[in-house]
Design a protein around this motif. Structure first.
Motif, PDB file in Angstrom:
ATOM      1  N   PHE A 148       0.838  -1.186   0.000  1.00 40.64           N
ATOM      2  CA  PHE A 148       0.000   0.000   0.000  1.00 40.64           C
ATOM      3  C   PHE A 148       0.880   1.245   0.000  1.00 40.64           C
ATOM      4  CE2 PHE A 148      -2.416  -3.455   1.738  1.00 40.64           C
ATOM      5  CZ  PHE A 148      -3.662  -3.328   1.136  1.00 40.64           C
ATOM      6  N   LYS A 149       0.365   2.288  -0.606  1.00 34.08           N
ATOM      7  CA  LYS A 149       1.136   3.513  -0.804  1.00 34.08           C
ATOM      8  C   LYS A 149       0.959   4.481   0.367  1.00 34.08           C
ATOM      9  CE  LYS A 149       1.496   7.350  -4.130  1.00 34.08           C
ATOM     10  NZ  LYS A 149       0.950   7.890  -5.409  1.00 34.08           N
ATOM     11  N   ALA A 150       2.064   5.166   0.702  1.00 30.84           N
ATOM     12  CA  ALA A 150       2.035   6.223   1.717  1.00 30.84           C
ATOM     13  C   ALA A 150       2.964   7.341   1.244  1.00 30.84           C
ATOM     14  CB  ALA A 150       2.501   5.687   3.072  1.00 30.84           C
ATOM     15  N   THR A 151       2.614   8.570   1.566  1.00 29.49           N
ATOM     16  CA  THR A 151       3.435   9.707   1.151  1.00 29.49           C
ATOM     17  C   THR A 151       3.720  10.612   2.345  1.00 29.49           C
ATOM     18  OG1 THR A 151       1.459  10.974   0.537  1.00 29.49           O
ATOM     19  CG2 THR A 151       2.538   9.709  -1.204  1.00 29.49           C
ATOM     20  N   ALA A 152       4.780  11.402   2.211  1.00 28.69           N
ATOM     21  CA  ALA A 152       5.152  12.333   3.276  1.00 28.69           C
ATOM     22  C   ALA A 152       6.076  13.401   2.706  1.00 28.69           C
ATOM     23  CB  ALA A 152       5.840  11.590   4.424  1.00 28.69           C
ATOM     24  N   ALA A 153       6.150  14.531   3.382  1.00 31.71           N
ATOM     25  CA  ALA A 153       7.113  15.586   3.061  1.00 31.71           C
ATOM     26  C   ALA A 153       8.049  15.701   4.260  1.00 31.71           C
ATOM     27  CB  ALA A 153       6.404  16.906   2.793  1.00 31.71           C
ATOM     28  N   ILE A 154       9.336  15.504   4.026  1.00 32.71           N
ATOM     29  CA  ILE A 154      10.332  15.482   5.094  1.00 32.71           C
ATOM     30  C   ILE A 154      11.374  16.567   4.829  1.00 32.71           C
ATOM     31  CG2 ILE A 154      12.040  14.056   6.297  1.00 32.71           C
ATOM     32  CD1 ILE A 154      10.564  11.585   5.284  1.00 32.71           C
ATOM     33  N   PRO A 155      11.787  17.310   5.862  1.00 36.35           N
ATOM     34  CA  PRO A 155      12.850  18.305   5.652  1.00 36.35           C
ATOM     35  C   PRO A 155      14.069  17.660   5.000  1.00 36.35           C
ATOM     36  CG  PRO A 155      11.888  18.566   7.830  1.00 36.35           C
ATOM     37  CD  PRO A 155      11.315  17.301   7.258  1.00 36.35           C
ATOM     38  N   THR A 156      14.512  18.217   3.887  1.00 32.18           N
ATOM     39  CA  THR A 156      15.626  17.641   3.137  1.00 32.18           C
ATOM     40  C   THR A 156      16.877  17.496   3.997  1.00 32.18           C
ATOM     41  OG1 THR A 156      14.752  18.618   1.099  1.00 32.18           O
ATOM     42  CG2 THR A 156      17.058  17.914   1.079  1.00 32.18           C
ATOM     43  N   LYS A 157      17.124  18.469   4.845  1.00 31.15           N
ATOM     44  CA  LYS A 157      18.324  18.421   5.689  1.00 31.15           C
ATOM     45  C   LYS A 157      18.295  17.248   6.657  1.00 31.15           C
ATOM     46  CE  LYS A 157      16.570  21.695   9.154  1.00 31.15           C
ATOM     47  NZ  LYS A 157      16.819  22.992   9.839  1.00 31.15           N
ATOM     48  N   GLU A 158      17.097  16.738   6.981  1.00 33.85           N
ATOM     49  CA  GLU A 158      16.996  15.582   7.874  1.00 33.85           C
ATOM     50  C   GLU A 158      17.306  14.273   7.137  1.00 33.85           C
ATOM     51  OE1 GLU A 158      16.736  15.663  11.005  1.00 33.85           O
ATOM     52  OE2 GLU A 158      16.274  17.787  11.254  1.00 33.85           O
ATOM     53  N   LEU A 159      17.200  14.305   5.814  1.00 35.36           N
ATOM     54  CA  LEU A 159      17.495  13.110   5.016  1.00 35.36           C
ATOM     55  C   LEU A 159      18.937  13.108   4.512  1.00 35.36           C
ATOM     56  CD1 LEU A 159      14.258  12.882   2.834  1.00 35.36           C
ATOM     57  CD2 LEU A 159      14.800  11.577   4.891  1.00 35.36           C
ATOM     58  N   THR A 160      19.589  14.265   4.580  1.00 37.82           N
ATOM     59  CA  THR A 160      20.943  14.386   4.023  1.00 37.82           C
ATOM     60  C   THR A 160      21.927  14.950   5.034  1.00 37.82           C
ATOM     61  OG1 THR A 160      20.431  16.589   3.144  1.00 37.82           O
ATOM     62  CG2 THR A 160      20.040  14.712   1.690  1.00 37.82           C
ATOM     63  N   VAL A 203       6.206  -5.253  10.609  1.00 39.25           N
ATOM     64  CA  VAL A 203       7.183  -4.495  11.394  1.00 39.25           C
ATOM     65  C   VAL A 203       7.127  -3.054  10.913  1.00 39.25           C
ATOM     66  CG1 VAL A 203       8.733  -6.429  11.871  1.00 39.25           C
ATOM     67  CG2 VAL A 203       9.055  -5.086   9.799  1.00 39.25           C
ATOM     68  N   SER A 204       7.222  -2.116  11.836  1.00 36.96           N
ATOM     69  CA  SER A 204       7.131  -0.693  11.489  1.00 36.96           C
ATOM     70  C   SER A 204       8.507  -0.160  11.125  1.00 36.96           C
ATOM     71  CB  SER A 204       6.541   0.090  12.670  1.00 36.96           C
ATOM     72  OG  SER A 204       6.333   1.441  12.316  1.00 36.96           O
ATOM     73  N   GLU A 209      16.481   5.709   6.924  1.00 32.85           N
ATOM     74  CA  GLU A 209      15.823   6.383   8.035  1.00 32.85           C
ATOM     75  C   GLU A 209      14.310   6.206   8.034  1.00 32.85           C
ATOM     76  OE1 GLU A 209      18.079   9.154   5.751  1.00 32.85           O
ATOM     77  OE2 GLU A 209      17.136   7.366   4.960  1.00 32.85           O
ATOM     78  N   TYR A 210      13.779   5.454   7.072  1.00 33.92           N
ATOM     79  CA  TYR A 210      12.328   5.347   6.922  1.00 33.92           C
ATOM     80  C   TYR A 210      11.733   4.288   7.852  1.00 33.92           C
ATOM     81  CZ  TYR A 210      13.583   8.072   2.867  1.00 33.92           C
ATOM     82  OH  TYR A 210      14.114   9.055   2.060  1.00 33.92           O
ATOM     83  N   TRP A 211      10.614   4.652   8.467  1.00 33.48           N
ATOM     84  CA  TRP A 211       9.943   3.776   9.416  1.00 33.48           C
ATOM     85  C   TRP A 211       8.561   4.373   9.693  1.00 33.48           C
ATOM     86  CZ3 TRP A 211       8.602   5.189  14.630  1.00 33.48           C
ATOM     87  CH2 TRP A 211       8.914   6.526  14.940  1.00 33.48           C
ATOM     88  N   GLY A 212       7.781   3.738  10.574  1.00 35.28           N
ATOM     89  CA  GLY A 212       6.539   4.334  11.049  1.00 35.28           C
ATOM     90  C   GLY A 212       5.286   3.955  10.307  1.00 35.28           C
ATOM     91  N   LEU A 213       5.338   2.941   9.438  1.00 36.90           N
ATOM     92  CA  LEU A 213       4.152   2.481   8.728  1.00 36.90           C
ATOM     93  C   LEU A 213       3.757   1.093   9.248  1.00 36.90           C
ATOM     94  CD1 LEU A 213       5.069   3.694   5.138  1.00 36.90           C
ATOM     95  CD2 LEU A 213       3.101   4.446   6.493  1.00 36.90           C
ATOM     96  N   PRO A 214       2.489   0.701   9.066  1.00 36.53           N
ATOM     97  CA  PRO A 214       2.040  -0.602   9.592  1.00 36.53           C
ATOM     98  C   PRO A 214       2.455  -1.778   8.719  1.00 36.53           C
ATOM     99  CG  PRO A 214       0.228   0.512   8.512  1.00 36.53           C
ATOM    100  CD  PRO A 214       1.365   1.489   8.517  1.00 36.53           C
TER     101      PRO A 214
END
Length: 276
Positions: A148-160, A203-204, A209-214
């Motif tokens: 199943f699809k999920a989307t999000a907007a994450i601060p770029t500086k937190e990913l890099t 598992v979530s 760094e990706y997590w938090g989905l069912p």
């Protein structure tokens, strides 16, 4: 119909997940990532042969393989080291700005990541990056798993935060809205993330760094990078050990980024002095 099916699958898997027999639940997932080669204004001056040559030289940075081992609470994510086909060596320069071995503990909200910068080892300890996922209606199969699809907007500086960009030093982030080529509304300073997760692996967790989905994230697209799971092994015969990086100077994500920026600026300034 899809929503009813999804609820049924989720309930069944949650009951299984928390049953006494599921205490030793663990698994291993193999991911491949591909990044687009963005040459910007320099690319307009290059021939197709020159672009092809550069892409071949940067293949190890543009295409990577990772291993994620996980249980119900934690995971360990590591890049598989490759030998450069042209030079016959590993990418030592790229290591300075690439993601190191990453341990995530969902229950403790804990991130521990090993980083090496010009021979100095750091042990980055921080909280997990909060991700405000939006569950979408789309679904598809990845291998044998219904996702199943999920989307999000994450601060770029937190990913890099483990990377370095000269452009970040030359401009400050703004909050203007813009429309990408795909028609997605973006906010400057943010990265649009699209993930596909499967409740069949309850598992979530996920790569990087990706997590938090069912359910385990099997595919994720962020910026110019796509990461896709090619193989999953659930409850292998040999018990999996979830490693926690231990070596290096302890530091937070923000402090680490400040350290490498200061060092890179110092190196640039020193080069400028030598040219005088």
């Amino acid at each position: 119909m899809k929503s009813i099916l999804f609820k049924y699958i989720s309930l069944a898997l949650v009951l299984t997940f928390f049953s006494p027999e599921a205490k030793e639940f663990q698994g291993k997932a193999i991911y491949y990532s591909k990044s687009k080669l963005e040459l910007g204004r320099w690319g307009a001056r290059m021939s197709e042969a020159q672009k092809k040559q550069i892409k071949a030289r940067l293949k190890n940075r543009l295409e990577k393989e990772y291993v994620l081992v996980f249980n119900k609470e934690a995971s360990f994510f590591k890049e598989e080291e490759k030998i450069d086909a042209i030079s016959g060596a590993t990418d030592s320069w790229g290591k300075n700005f690439s993601q190191g071995d990453l341990y995530k503990n969902i229950k403790k909200n804990q991130l521990v990541q090993s980083q090496e910068f010009y021979g100095k080892k750091f042990l980055v300890k921080d909280n997990l990056q909060k991700i405000a996922w939006k569950i979408e209606k789309e679904s598809k199969k990845i291998g044998q798993y219904l996702c199943f699809k999920a989307t999000a907007a994450i601060p770029t500086k937190e990913l890099t935060w483990y990377n370095f960009s000269w452009s970040d030093l030359r401009k400050s982030e703004t909050k203007k809205d813009s429309i990408t080529k795909e028609g997605k509304k973006m906010i400057e300073g943010m990265t649009f993330v699209e993930a596909w997760y499967t409740p069949q692996i309850p598992v979530s967790n996920g790569p990087g760094e990706y997590w938090g989905l069912p359910g385990l994230i099997l595919e994720v697209s962020a910026g110019d990078r796509v990461m896709l799971c090619s193989k999953v092994i659930i409850n292998p015969k040999e018990k999996i050990e979830i490693e926690i990086p231990e070596k290096g100077e302890e530091i937070t994500k923000s402090a680490y980024q400040k350290t490498i920026r200061e060092k890179m600026v110092e190196m640039r300034n020193n080069r400028g002095r030598r040219r005088r």
